[in-house]
Design a protein around this motif. Structure first.
Motif, short mmCIF file in Angstrom:
data_model
loop_
_atom_site.label_atom_id
_atom_site.label_comp_id
_atom_site.label_asym_id
_atom_site.label_seq_id
_atom_site.Cartn_x
_atom_site.Cartn_y
_atom_site.Cartn_z
N GLU A 138 0.83 -1.20 0.00
CA GLU A 138 0.00 0.00 0.00
C GLU A 138 0.87 1.26 0.00
OE1 GLU A 138 -3.30 0.28 2.71
OE2 GLU A 138 -3.43 -1.90 2.84
N HIS A 139 2.00 1.19 0.68
CA HIS A 139 2.86 2.36 0.76
C HIS A 139 3.50 2.68 -0.58
CE1 HIS A 139 6.46 4.77 1.86
NE2 HIS A 139 5.61 5.31 2.71
N GLY A 140 3.77 1.65 -1.38
CA GLY A 140 4.26 1.87 -2.73
C GLY A 140 5.75 2.11 -2.86
N GLY A 141 6.54 1.59 -1.94
CA GLY A 141 7.99 1.69 -2.09
C GLY A 141 8.61 2.70 -1.15
N GLY A 142 9.94 2.73 -1.18
CA GLY A 142 10.67 3.70 -0.37
C GLY A 142 10.89 3.29 1.07
N VAL A 143 10.68 2.02 1.38
CA VAL A 143 10.85 1.53 2.75
C VAL A 143 11.81 0.35 2.74
CG1 VAL A 143 9.71 0.56 4.78
CG2 VAL A 143 8.50 2.22 3.35
N VAL A 144 12.75 0.33 3.68
CA VAL A 144 13.64 -0.81 3.86
C VAL A 144 12.98 -1.76 4.85
CG1 VAL A 144 15.92 -1.62 4.57
CG2 VAL A 144 15.68 0.60 3.43
N LEU A 145 12.85 -3.04 4.47
CA LEU A 145 12.27 -4.05 5.35
C LEU A 145 13.38 -4.78 6.08
CD1 LEU A 145 9.81 -5.67 6.38
CD2 LEU A 145 10.16 -7.21 4.42
N PHE A 146 13.32 -4.78 7.41
CA PHE A 146 14.24 -5.56 8.24
C PHE A 146 13.51 -6.80 8.74
CE2 PHE A 146 16.72 -1.82 8.08
CZ PHE A 146 17.99 -2.07 8.60
N VAL A 147 14.06 -7.96 8.45
CA VAL A 147 13.48 -9.23 8.89
C VAL A 147 14.37 -9.75 10.02
CG1 VAL A 147 12.76 -11.55 8.22
CG2 VAL A 147 12.67 -9.67 6.54
N ASP A 148 13.85 -9.68 11.24
CA ASP A 148 14.63 -10.01 12.44
C ASP A 148 14.44 -11.48 12.81
OD1 ASP A 148 15.91 -10.15 14.85
OD2 ASP A 148 14.43 -8.98 15.96
N CYS A 149 15.48 -12.26 12.60
CA CYS A 149 15.44 -13.70 12.89
C CYS A 149 16.06 -14.03 14.25
CB CYS A 149 16.17 -14.47 11.79
SG CYS A 149 15.43 -14.27 10.15
N SER A 150 16.05 -13.08 15.17
CA SER A 150 16.71 -13.28 16.47
C SER A 150 16.03 -14.33 17.33
CB SER A 150 16.79 -11.95 17.22
OG SER A 150 17.55 -11.02 16.49
N SER A 151 14.80 -14.72 17.01
CA SER A 151 14.13 -15.79 17.74
C SER A 151 14.59 -17.18 17.32
CB SER A 151 12.61 -15.70 17.55
OG SER A 151 12.07 -14.56 18.17
N PHE A 152 15.31 -17.27 16.19
CA PHE A 152 15.71 -18.57 15.67
C PHE A 152 16.88 -19.14 16.48
CE2 PHE A 152 14.23 -18.27 10.96
CZ PHE A 152 12.96 -17.92 11.38
N PRO A 153 16.79 -20.38 16.89
CA PRO A 153 17.96 -21.03 17.49
C PRO A 153 19.05 -21.23 16.44
CG PRO A 153 16.18 -22.62 17.21
CD PRO A 153 15.62 -21.28 16.85
N ASP A 154 20.23 -21.62 16.90
CA ASP A 154 21.40 -21.69 16.02
C ASP A 154 21.17 -22.52 14.77
OD1 ASP A 154 22.76 -20.10 17.80
OD2 ASP A 154 23.95 -21.72 18.66
N ASP A 155 20.58 -23.70 14.92
CA ASP A 155 20.45 -24.59 13.77
C ASP A 155 19.51 -24.00 12.72
OD1 ASP A 155 18.27 -24.90 15.49
OD2 ASP A 155 18.01 -27.03 15.03
N GLU A 156 18.44 -23.37 13.16
CA GLU A 156 17.52 -22.77 12.19
C GLU A 156 18.16 -21.58 11.49
OE1 GLU A 156 13.57 -22.02 13.50
OE2 GLU A 156 13.27 -24.05 14.23
N TRP A 157 18.89 -20.77 12.24
CA TRP A 157 19.54 -19.64 11.61
C TRP A 157 20.60 -20.09 10.62
CZ3 TRP A 157 19.14 -15.14 9.82
CH2 TRP A 157 20.27 -14.38 9.49
N ARG A 158 21.33 -21.14 10.94
CA ARG A 158 22.36 -21.64 10.02
C ARG A 158 21.75 -21.99 8.67
NH1 ARG A 158 24.96 -23.89 14.70
NH2 ARG A 158 23.74 -25.81 14.50
N SER A 159 20.56 -22.58 8.67
CA SER A 159 19.94 -22.94 7.40
C SER A 159 19.51 -21.70 6.62
CB SER A 159 18.74 -23.87 7.63
OG SER A 159 17.69 -23.19 8.29
N VAL A 160 19.10 -20.65 7.32
CA VAL A 160 18.72 -19.41 6.64
C VAL A 160 19.95 -18.72 6.05
CG1 VAL A 160 17.78 -17.08 6.97
CG2 VAL A 160 16.66 -19.04 8.05
N ILE A 161 20.99 -18.57 6.83
CA ILE A 161 22.16 -17.84 6.34
C ILE A 161 22.88 -18.62 5.25
CG2 ILE A 161 23.88 -18.70 8.00
CD1 ILE A 161 23.43 -15.04 6.90
#
Length: 197
Positions: A138-161
């Motif tokens: 709806e905003h139509g651009g101009g915004v940086v999205l931060f996706v905070d994966c700090s809830s992920f334990p080590d093994d889940e984060w390793r698969s994302v990174i």
């Protein structure tokens, strides 16, 4: 008060494999910078208004604090809750003396054992899509999205990174923060912010 206390005491403010003391010290050290003092009631209200322990909502709020920490560490001045023409409020405006202001929106996927998405990569994609298909579209651009994966334990984060999954919004920053201050992540698209990943 009781739900906020339980969130820190029993869930380390959303950090997996961390202690209450580690989480408290991290957030207290950030709040001691006083960068959010003018918005103290706004930010506290995001966390402390649940009548029950709503982990999804409360960890999402801590995601906003986590992004504030990253922006301040990168020498940006921040202002929360920026009203825009769509009727929404964007989480932050970030700017330096020598640059233009950048709008920042935050989202935080929950670990896969607490959601229907079968993998951490799917959790990142789904959560980013929900934010992108609604408020940011709806905003139509101009915004940086931060996706905070700090809830992920080590093994889940390793698969994302390892995979660095695409997200349906550009520009985007996908990251994981630990209470030690250690952060790692990746970007998608041209991010007009000098974030230190």
């Amino acid at each position: 008060r009781e739900t906020t206390r339980a969130f820190f005491d029993e869930h380390a403010a959303g950090f997996p494999d961390a202690t209450r003391e580690e989480a408290l010290e991290f957030y207290e050290s950030f709040l001691r910078t006083r960068v959010l003092d003018d918005w103290r009631e706004v930010m506290a209200g995001k966390l402390g208004t649940s009548e029950y322990l709503d982990l999804t909502r409360m960890t999402a709020t801590m995601g906003e604090f986590n992004v504030a920490h990253l922006l301040v560490e990168a020498d940006y001045d921040i202002e929360p809750e920026i009203d825009v023409s769509t009727g929404h409020a964007i989480d932050y405006r970030a700017e330096r003396d020598d640059g233009d202001a950048v709008l920042v929106e935050v989202t935080r996927p929950t670990p896969t054992e607490k959601r229907s998405a079968g993998t951490p990569v799917a959790a990142v994609r789904d959560t980013a899509a929900t934010k992108s298909d609604g408020q940011l579209e709806e905003h139509g651009g101009g915004v940086v999205l931060f996706v905070d994966c700090s809830s992920f334990p080590d093994d889940e984060w390793r698969s994302v990174i390892a995979e660095k999954p695409e997200v349906p919004h550009r520009p985007a920053v996908v990251f994981r923060l630990r209470p030690s201050g250690r952060v790692e992540g990746y970007t998608k698209g041209r991010v007009p912010l000098d974030v230190r990943l």
